[in-house]
Motif scaffolding. Structure first.
Motif, PDB file in Angstrom:
ATOM      1  N   ALA A   1       0.830  -1.209   0.000  1.00 36.99           N
ATOM      2  CA  ALA A   1       0.000   0.000   0.000  1.00 36.99           C
ATOM      3  C   ALA A   1       0.862   1.256   0.000  1.00 36.99           C
ATOM      4  O   ALA A   1       0.574   2.222  -0.724  1.00 36.99           O
ATOM      5  N   ARG A   2       1.935   1.226   0.817  1.00 40.22           N
ATOM      6  CA  ARG A   2       2.830   2.387   0.856  1.00 40.22           C
ATOM      7  C   ARG A   2       3.524   2.579  -0.491  1.00 40.22           C
ATOM      8  O   ARG A   2       3.695   3.715  -0.967  1.00 40.22           O
ATOM      9  N   ILE A   3       3.920   1.469  -1.117  1.00 38.12           N
ATOM     10  CA  ILE A   3       4.570   1.560  -2.425  1.00 38.12           C
ATOM     11  C   ILE A   3       3.627   2.165  -3.451  1.00 38.12           C
ATOM     12  O   ILE A   3       4.002   3.047  -4.233  1.00 38.12           O
ATOM     13  N   ASP A   4       2.351   1.685  -3.451  1.00 40.37           N
ATOM     14  CA  ASP A   4       1.369   2.200  -4.413  1.00 40.37           C
ATOM     15  C   ASP A   4       1.140   3.693  -4.231  1.00 40.37           C
ATOM     16  O   ASP A   4       1.037   4.449  -5.206  1.00 40.37           O
ATOM     17  N   ILE A   5       1.066   4.123  -2.988  1.00 34.52           N
ATOM     18  CA  ILE A   5       0.852   5.546  -2.720  1.00 34.52           C
ATOM     19  C   ILE A   5       2.043   6.370  -3.185  1.00 34.52           C
ATOM     20  O   ILE A   5       1.895   7.415  -3.827  1.00 34.52           O
ATOM     21  N   ASN A   6       3.240   5.890  -2.866  1.00 33.37           N
ATOM     22  CA  ASN A   6       4.448   6.607  -3.291  1.00 33.37           C
ATOM     23  C   ASN A   6       4.557   6.648  -4.806  1.00 33.37           C
ATOM     24  O   ASN A   6       4.990   7.644  -5.393  1.00 33.37           O
ATOM     25  N   GLU A   7       4.184   5.535  -5.459  1.00 30.11           N
ATOM     26  CA  GLU A   7       4.214   5.509  -6.920  1.00 30.11           C
ATOM     27  C   GLU A   7       3.259   6.557  -7.474  1.00 30.11           C
ATOM     28  O   GLU A   7       3.584   7.275  -8.420  1.00 30.11           O
ATOM     29  N   ALA A   8       2.059   6.615  -6.882  1.00 29.95           N
ATOM     30  CA  ALA A   8       1.058   7.561  -7.375  1.00 29.95           C
ATOM     31  C   ALA A   8       1.520   9.003  -7.207  1.00 29.95           C
ATOM     32  O   ALA A   8       1.254   9.860  -8.039  1.00 29.95           O
ATOM     33  N   GLU A   9       2.209   9.256  -6.129  1.00 29.57           N
ATOM     34  CA  GLU A   9       2.653  10.622  -5.854  1.00 29.57           C
ATOM     35  C   GLU A   9       4.006  10.933  -6.470  1.00 29.57           C
ATOM     36  O   GLU A   9       4.463  12.075  -6.436  1.00 29.57           O
ATOM     37  N   GLY A  10       4.648   9.920  -7.053  1.00 27.67           N
ATOM     38  CA  GLY A  10       5.950  10.139  -7.678  1.00 27.67           C
ATOM     39  C   GLY A  10       7.038  10.496  -6.695  1.00 27.67           C
ATOM     40  O   GLY A  10       7.993  11.178  -7.042  1.00 27.67           O
ATOM     41  N   GLU A  11       6.924  10.018  -5.447  1.00 27.27           N
ATOM     42  CA  GLU A  11       7.902  10.376  -4.424  1.00 27.27           C
ATOM     43  C   GLU A  11       8.908   9.257  -4.199  1.00 27.27           C
ATOM     44  O   GLU A  11       8.620   8.084  -4.420  1.00 27.27           O
ATOM     45  N   VAL A  12      10.077   9.638  -3.758  1.00 23.55           N
ATOM     46  CA  VAL A  12      11.075   8.686  -3.263  1.00 23.55           C
ATOM     47  C   VAL A  12      11.256   8.999  -1.787  1.00 23.55           C
ATOM     48  O   VAL A  12      11.894   9.989  -1.421  1.00 23.55           O
ATOM     49  N   SER A  13      10.631   8.173  -0.951  1.00 24.97           N
ATOM     50  CA  SER A  13      10.647   8.485   0.468  1.00 24.97           C
ATOM     51  C   SER A  13      10.527   7.213   1.278  1.00 24.97           C
ATOM     52  O   SER A  13      10.274   6.129   0.747  1.00 24.97           O
ATOM     53  N   GLY A  14      10.730   7.362   2.586  1.00 25.06           N
ATOM     54  CA  GLY A  14      10.588   6.239   3.495  1.00 25.06           C
ATOM     55  C   GLY A  14      11.928   5.730   3.983  1.00 25.06           C
ATOM     56  O   GLY A  14      12.998   6.171   3.533  1.00 25.06           O
ATOM     57  N   PRO A  15      11.914   4.773   4.904  1.00 24.80           N
ATOM     58  CA  PRO A  15      13.159   4.260   5.487  1.00 24.80           C
ATOM     59  C   PRO A  15      13.878   3.297   4.559  1.00 24.80           C
ATOM     60  O   PRO A  15      13.269   2.547   3.804  1.00 24.80           O
ATOM     61  N   LEU A  16      15.199   3.318   4.596  1.00 27.87           N
ATOM     62  CA  LEU A  16      16.060   2.345   3.916  1.00 27.87           C
ATOM     63  C   LEU A  16      17.172   1.951   4.892  1.00 27.87           C
ATOM     64  O   LEU A  16      17.886   2.820   5.414  1.00 27.87           O
ATOM     65  N   VAL A  17      17.317   0.663   5.128  1.00 31.84           N
ATOM     66  CA  VAL A  17      18.347   0.157   6.033  1.00 31.84           C
ATOM     67  C   VAL A  17      19.389  -0.582   5.203  1.00 31.84           C
ATOM     68  O   VAL A  17      19.064  -1.530   4.482  1.00 31.84           O
ATOM     69  N   ILE A  18      20.639  -0.131   5.301  1.00 25.71           N
ATOM     70  CA  ILE A  18      21.734  -0.691   4.517  1.00 25.71           C
ATOM     71  C   ILE A  18      22.790  -1.245   5.467  1.00 25.71           C
ATOM     72  O   ILE A  18      23.159  -0.581   6.438  1.00 25.71           O
ATOM     73  N   SER A  19      23.269  -2.441   5.181  1.00 25.57           N
ATOM     74  CA  SER A  19      24.308  -3.056   6.005  1.00 25.57           C
ATOM     75  C   SER A  19      25.591  -3.201   5.190  1.00 25.57           C
ATOM     76  O   SER A  19      25.549  -3.536   4.002  1.00 25.57           O
ATOM     77  N   SER A  20      26.725  -2.968   5.836  1.00 27.13           N
ATOM     78  CA  SER A  20      28.010  -3.041   5.152  1.00 27.13           C
ATOM     79  C   SER A  20      29.115  -3.330   6.152  1.00 27.13           C
ATOM     80  O   SER A  20      28.983  -3.036   7.341  1.00 27.13           O
ATOM     81  N   ILE A  21      30.205  -3.900   5.649  1.00 28.72           N
ATOM     82  CA  ILE A  21      31.389  -4.062   6.491  1.00 28.72           C
ATOM     83  C   ILE A  21      32.001  -2.696   6.765  1.00 28.72           C
ATOM     84  O   ILE A  21      31.714  -1.711   6.083  1.00 28.72           O
ATOM     85  N   THR A  22      32.865  -2.646   7.755  1.00 31.32           N
ATOM     86  CA  THR A  22      33.395  -1.365   8.239  1.00 31.32           C
ATOM     87  C   THR A  22      34.087  -0.557   7.159  1.00 31.32           C
ATOM     88  O   THR A  22      33.836   0.645   7.003  1.00 31.32           O
ATOM     89  N   SER A  23      34.989  -1.168   6.407  1.00 30.24           N
ATOM     90  CA  SER A  23      35.789  -0.393   5.458  1.00 30.24           C
ATOM     91  C   SER A  23      34.934   0.192   4.345  1.00 30.24           C
ATOM     92  O   SER A  23      35.140   1.340   3.931  1.00 30.24           O
ATOM     93  N   PHE A  24      33.960  -0.554   3.828  1.00 34.07           N
ATOM     94  CA  PHE A  24      33.082  -0.009   2.808  1.00 34.07           C
ATOM     95  C   PHE A  24      32.255   1.136   3.358  1.00 34.07           C
ATOM     96  O   PHE A  24      32.058   2.155   2.705  1.00 34.07           O
ATOM     97  N   ALA A  25      31.727   0.944   4.579  1.00 36.70           N
ATOM     98  CA  ALA A  25      30.907   1.990   5.179  1.00 36.70           C
ATOM     99  C   ALA A  25      31.699   3.273   5.353  1.00 36.70           C
ATOM    100  O   ALA A  25      31.217   4.373   5.051  1.00 36.70           O
TER     101      ALA A  25
END
Length: 321
Positions: free
Chosen positions: A84-108
């Motif tokens: 539902a959140r994806i559909d709403i964001n698609e309709a509004e053309g927005e790029v929003s919301g939480p994103l969680v990214i994991s990485s090793i220390t050196s890349f981060a």
């Protein structure tokens, strides 16, 4: 329409987080609430259904048969709300919301942090969280949107985009080289002070460097004066003139530009491994996922591809437009 007999959606989402994360503490961290709040919501579900859902007598929670059945419905609710959140964001053309990214220390530290900072400026609606972990993580069970993994993907069910290869090269400070014995070939290394990366268990017991150039290999036993399982201490020690360190080009690049480090043994590299961006398969792909991939993947590839032999032309590290 009566809704008082329906299970509370917030309680079901808390139960889903508990099932996926395996503990009340981890579920509370994901939901940004207290552990007692998660416990309260789960107990409310148990009271409403008149049955035990979770066995709490172990370090990790275990589900009863009824709990396993309810877990499937709780997962469907989470997926429904996410769509539902994806559909709403698609309709509004927005790029929003939480994103969680994991990485090793050196890349981060050396690659991802500045790239994500750019992404945050381009899309202010994104809520980016970078988790630094040097252990293998399951993005599905641990609630991660993206993982940067090295060497192996480990799971054919995940999408894995190749980002490039990492190579380690030998670097030292000009001050160290001015006072040290000559260093023309790998055979000269036993005469030198070595800063050793012990992140791979084999090197802790047998400190050796296996160097390769044009298909020729040299295995050299070294005597480290400083050992660490992280690049940062080795980099600092090399800059301070304490010895020679094997580092990826992206770790040493800024200090090569400033002249605080110089490459030694041109053409000789140690180890090489692939890097992947890993994430769960989703269709349709959320707009925030698309924005992340379009921004991060070409920049990571450019930075890793720039890890050419630093003795043969330098390391251009500017991000692509």
């Amino acid at each position: 329409m009566r809704t008082d007999y329906l299970p509370d959606s917030q309680a079901l989402l808390a139960f889903d987080a508990l099932v996926r994360r395996g503990s009340f503490t981890a579920a509370a961290e994901e939901l940004d609430c207290t552990k007692s709040r998660v416990s309260q919501l789960v107990k409310a579900l148990e009271k409403q259904f008149g049955t035990v859902l979770v066995l709490r007598n172990t370090r990790r929670v275990a589900l009863t048969e009824t709990g396993q059945r309810l877990a499937l419905h709780a997962r469907e609710l989470r997926c429904l709300l996410e769509r539902a959140r994806i559909d709403i964001n698609e309709a509004e053309g927005e790029v929003s919301g939480p994103l969680v990214i994991s990485s090793i220390t050196s890349f981060a530290q050396y690659l991802l942090a500045p790239i994500l900072a750019e992404l945050a400026v381009l899309h202010p609606g994104l809520q980016l969280k970078l988790q630094v972990e040097n252990r293998l993580q399951d993005p599905i069970s641990e609630g991660l949107d993206f993982c940067v993994r090295t060497r192996n993907v480990h799971d054919d069910a995940l999408v894995a985009k190749p980002l490039g290869l990492v190579r380690e090269w030998a670097f030292a400070s000009p001050d160290y080289l001015a006072k040290a014995p000559p260093l023309a070939t790998p055979d000269d290394l036993p005469l030198h002070r070595i800063l050793l990366d012990t992140s791979r268990p084999k090197l802790r017991d047998t400190p050796e460097w296996l160097l390769e150039k044009d298909g020729q290999q040299k295995q050299v036993r070294v005597q480290p004066v400083l050992s660490s399982h992280q690049y940062a201490p080795l980099l600092s020690a090399a800059i301070a003139g304490s010895g020679i360190a094997l580092l990826p080009a992206y770790v040493a690049s800024e200090h090569l530009k400033s002249g605080r480090l110089v490459p030694v043994l041109p053409g000789w590299s140690h180890d090489c491994w692939p890097v992947y961006l890993v994430y769960p398969y989703r269709h349709p792909l959320p707009r925030k996922y698309e924005a992340f991939i379009q921004h991060v993947v070409p920049r990571m590839r450019a930075l890793l591809e720039a890890g050419i032999d630093p003795g043969q032309g330098g390391i251009p590290l500017s991000s692509p437009e």
